[in-house]
Scaffold this motif. Structure first.
Motif, PDB file in Angstrom:
ATOM      1  N   LYS A 151     -14.908  -6.460   4.783  1.00  0.00           N
ATOM      2  CA  LYS A 151     -14.071  -7.671   4.723  1.00  0.00           C
ATOM      3  C   LYS A 151     -13.531  -8.011   6.117  1.00  0.00           C
ATOM      4  O   LYS A 151     -13.548  -9.160   6.551  1.00  0.00           O
TER       5      LYS A 151
ATOM      6  N   CYS B 262      -6.233  -6.701   6.107  1.00  0.00           N
ATOM      7  CA  CYS B 262      -7.346  -5.742   6.241  1.00  0.00           C
ATOM      8  C   CYS B 262      -7.055  -4.702   7.312  1.00  0.00           C
ATOM      9  O   CYS B 262      -7.357  -3.512   7.123  1.00  0.00           O
TER      10      CYS B 262
ATOM     11  N   THR C 246       0.824  -1.215   0.000  1.00  0.00           N
ATOM     12  CA  THR C 246       0.000   0.000   0.000  1.00  0.00           C
ATOM     13  C   THR C 246       0.856   1.262   0.000  1.00  0.00           C
ATOM     14  O   THR C 246       0.595   2.200  -0.764  1.00  0.00           O
TER      15      THR C 246
ATOM     16  N   TYR D 278      -5.477   3.521   5.245  1.00  0.00           N
ATOM     17  CA  TYR D 278      -6.514   4.290   4.546  1.00  0.00           C
ATOM     18  C   TYR D 278      -7.072   5.391   5.448  1.00  0.00           C
ATOM     19  O   TYR D 278      -7.320   6.514   5.005  1.00  0.00           O
TER      20      TYR D 278
ATOM     21  N   HIS E 106      -4.533  -2.300   5.878  1.00  0.00           N
ATOM     22  CA  HIS E 106      -5.162  -1.459   4.848  1.00  0.00           C
ATOM     23  C   HIS E 106      -5.978  -0.357   5.497  1.00  0.00           C
ATOM     24  O   HIS E 106      -5.840   0.820   5.174  1.00  0.00           O
ATOM     25  N   LEU E 107      -6.842  -0.758   6.431  1.00  0.00           N
ATOM     26  CA  LEU E 107      -7.710   0.242   7.067  1.00  0.00           C
ATOM     27  C   LEU E 107      -6.906   1.264   7.848  1.00  0.00           C
ATOM     28  O   LEU E 107      -7.216   2.459   7.824  1.00  0.00           O
TER      29      LEU E 107
ATOM     30  N   GLU F  57     -13.054  -2.502   2.730  1.00  0.00           N
ATOM     31  CA  GLU F  57     -12.095  -3.135   3.636  1.00  0.00           C
ATOM     32  C   GLU F  57     -12.721  -3.413   5.002  1.00  0.00           C
ATOM     33  O   GLU F  57     -12.448  -4.432   5.633  1.00  0.00           O
TER      34      GLU F  57
END
Lengths: 435, 228
Positions: B178, B155, B24, B162, B158-159, B175
């Protein structure tokens, strides 16, 4: 073969891809290096291998009988074949193992026997490794990668398949298992042979565990899984004896499993290889292995030791002191290529110093004739050079004694006799070939 | 049958987190790099501030060179790649040598990218290898619990990124759903109150198609969901 050699860089790229590494501690720092691979294999003809197989099985059988004897009746000492000084003063002898009979009475399940091929065409045994011999994983993965890189080479040569090591290892673990899962017990990520531990776990289907993953309760060993605990029936430990159980050996060990020796003594878990095996692969005991073969099996040894002298004996002391300049002197307490001194490398003054040390501590050293072993071809860029190489053969003892049809051929990358990976050596695959 | 110790669960979770961190953050750097072509400076100071990491880089070139490639910078992508590989290496028998080989190759590719004159293409190769790793996880790892723990780690990371970097709401929503799905069939212990917050936030985001930024409560729930 030419095609395989031409694929050297590709093969080494594949080795890097799969992380075929070993670790080295230098100046207190841990570094991992790719293990340099040379594509020119050591080739052993089938007939030669059959003889090696018999000789190695004979030797390991005798060594297992010696270990069983030493930790019980000690008949070989009573009969004067092996002097007791060489047993009880050996750092590998563990009084804590007295009276313990391991599962199926097997002590050395995985034996690594180091040999060299002399210029006279004879194999000579250099060393027995009965504690935690390492190295099988390297030719094992190398074979798979070489086959991928040069399939034609393997189509056109009748090479015995060596990719069964994982199943051989599993069969040994299953044979001695006392009920429960098989575990490979590693000291952890920063051990020199961690690649091997993890790869053999993958290949044999065993669970890879560190000390903190295992515990002992009511005389049984358990693996601490997330939601439950699972009994362990066989532990292929890659942790040395002194760190295995802080309640029995080195109390400061943080990598061991407290109480595992109690579980072992109670017969509730198999430990592979058995603790205390160091008494049989001591460099001093090596001298007596041919005598053990005759004593226990009533047979002549099929494979020979390198001519060895024990300064402990008066005649051998005199011979060693008189011929120091042509002998190799080995400190029995050292391993990994350390503590090996070639008399010819020393100045007259240093030779005298060594003579004095040997006279002061005769039990500490053995001396050997320098075996002029055969050089092997090594790829060095686009040319081939000749270097010294040895062979570590792996003998697995379970339901039967089997020699893995391959082995780790280690070579010196610089001129000289020391081939150990910890000292910069590389490795080759070992082919058993039928014509 | 795979027996998972607490240590292995921890390694699996962090393998996922570091894989996602490398992938990412590299995609953000690639996007900034591309925008630089049009004369937009790389907002490296803002980037560092959002991630709460030190910013000793002084200019954009140094930022790219050090944040991406410097293995001695503990906050760099290269360090995250080392941590990814370190967690993977102790899981060889759990995830398999083939799956592990993709992250080993991604680390080599990152080192090779450092001397590339065409970094965006070199970074693409890293992305390819990390995607291949995920594909290999799905194809070769039979045990669903193992796959779920890795994906939970992905996840969460990612979160976390993000929410800090202000990603589009669609990405956050996807996300979050998920993560809730993985958490509900999770093999590991969960912080139930964190899960409750995620569910409420998930419903709100789906309904309103927006999320308040910065959202410390949501970020804390994401980071605190698993006790590994």
């Amino acid at each position: 073969m030419e095609e395989l050699i031409a694929k050297k860089d590709l093969i080494n790229e594949q080795m890097a891809r799969y992380g075929v590494k070993f670790g080295i501690y230098k100046n207190g720092e841990f570094n991992e290096r790719l293990f340099p691979f040379d594509p020119i294999p050591r080739i052993i003809e089938e007939d030669d291998f059959m003889r090696l197989q018999k000789g190695l099985a004979q030797r390991v059988t005798a060594l297992n009988m010696f270990l069983a004897d030493i930790y019980s009746k000690k008949q070989i000492i009573k009969d004067g074949v092996v002097p007791e000084e060489f047993v009880y003063r050996s750092p590998g002898y563990l009084a804590e193992c007295e009276g313990i009979t391991p599962s199926k009475s097997i002590y050395s399940h995985i034996s690594g026997i180091d040999l060299v091929l002399g210029k006279d065409g004879e194999w000579y045994i250099l060393e027995d490794n009965l504690r935690i011999p390492s190295g099988a994983s390297y030719p094992l993965i190398a074979r798979t990668l070489c086959r991928n890189c040069s399939p034609k080479t393997f189509q056109t040569n009748k090479i015995w398949d060596n990719r069964n090591y994982g199943s051989m290892l599993k069969a040994v673990m299953d044979h001695v298992n006392k009920g429960g899962i098989n575990v490979i017990f590693t000291p952890g990520r920063y051990n020199a042979a961690y690649f091997e531990h993890s790869y053999l776990a993958e290949q044999s289907g065993a669970v890879l565990a560190e000390g903190s993953d295992l515990f002992v309760e009511n005389g049984k060993v358990y693996y601490r899984a997330n939601r439950d605990v699972v009994q362990v029936g066989a532990v292929y430990r890659r942790v040395s004896d002194e760190y295995l159980d802080p309640l029995c050996f080195e109390p400061s060990s943080l990598i061991g499993v407290p109480g595992i020796m109690d579980a072992y003594r109670a017969g509730n878990v198999a430990i592979i290889n058995a603790p205390g095996n160091g008494v049989a692969d001591d460099k001093g005991i090596y001298y007596f292995v041919p005598k053990m073969i005759s004593y226990y099996l009533g047979e002549d040894p099929i494979l020979h030791n390198a001519p060895t002298y024990l300064p402990f004996f008066e005649d051998d002391m005199k011979f060693t002191l008189d011929h120091l300049d042509r002998l190799v002197i080995k400190d029995v307490a050292e391993a990994g290529g350390y503590g090996v001194i070639f008399g010819s490398d020393l100045t007259a003054e240093k030779q005298d110093e060594l003579r004095a040390t040997i006279q002061r501590e005769p039990r500490r050293f053995i001396s050997q004739e320098v075996i002029d072993f055969q050089d092997m071809p090594i790829c060095n860029g686009n040319i081939t050079i000749m270097r010294k190489a040895d062979l570590r053969a792996f003998v697995l003892t379970g339901d039967k004694v089997e020699v893995w049809p391959s082995g780790l051929t280690r070579f010196s990358r610089t001129p000289g006799f020391v081939v150990n990976s910890s000292q910069g050596g590389g490795f080759k695959d070992t082919w058993i070939i039928s014509r | 049958m795979d027996y998972l110790s607490v240590t292995k669960i921890n390694n699996l979770f962090w393998l996922g987190r570091y894989q996602a961190r490398v992938d990412t953050t590299l995609s953000y750097i690639a996007r900034y790099y591309d925008e630089q072509i049009d004369g937009n400076p790389i907002p490296y100071e803002d980037f560092c501030a959002r991630l709460s990491i030190p910013c000793p880089y002084h200019n954009a070139d140094r930022f790219v060179r050090n944040y991406v490639y410097n293995s001695k910078d503990p906050f760099s992508i290269r360090s995250a790649a080392d941590a990814m590989l370190g967690n993977g290496m102790v899981l060889r028998e759990t995830i398999g040598s083939t799956t592990l080989s993709y992250i080993q190759m991604a680390v080599y590719a990152l080192d090779q990218a450092a001397s590339s004159t065409n970094p965006e293409i070199a970074w693409q190769k890293i992305d390819d290898l990390l995607m291949a790793f995920l594909g290999s996880c799905d194809s070769y790892i039979e045990n669903q619990a193992i796959r779920d723990i890795i994906k939970s780690g992905i996840c969460v990371e990612h979160l976390s990124l993000y929410l800090r970097l202000g990603a589009p709401i669609q990405l956050i929503e996807k996300e979050l759903h998920k993560l809730i799905a993985y958490a509900e069939r999770a093999f590991v212990s969960l912080n139930e109150s964190a899960l409750a917050i995620l569910k409420v936030e998930g419903e709100t985001i789906s309904k309103e198609k927006k999320v308040e930024m910065p959202n410390g409560a949501l970020l804390a729930a994401v980071e605190g969901l698993f006790s590994v």
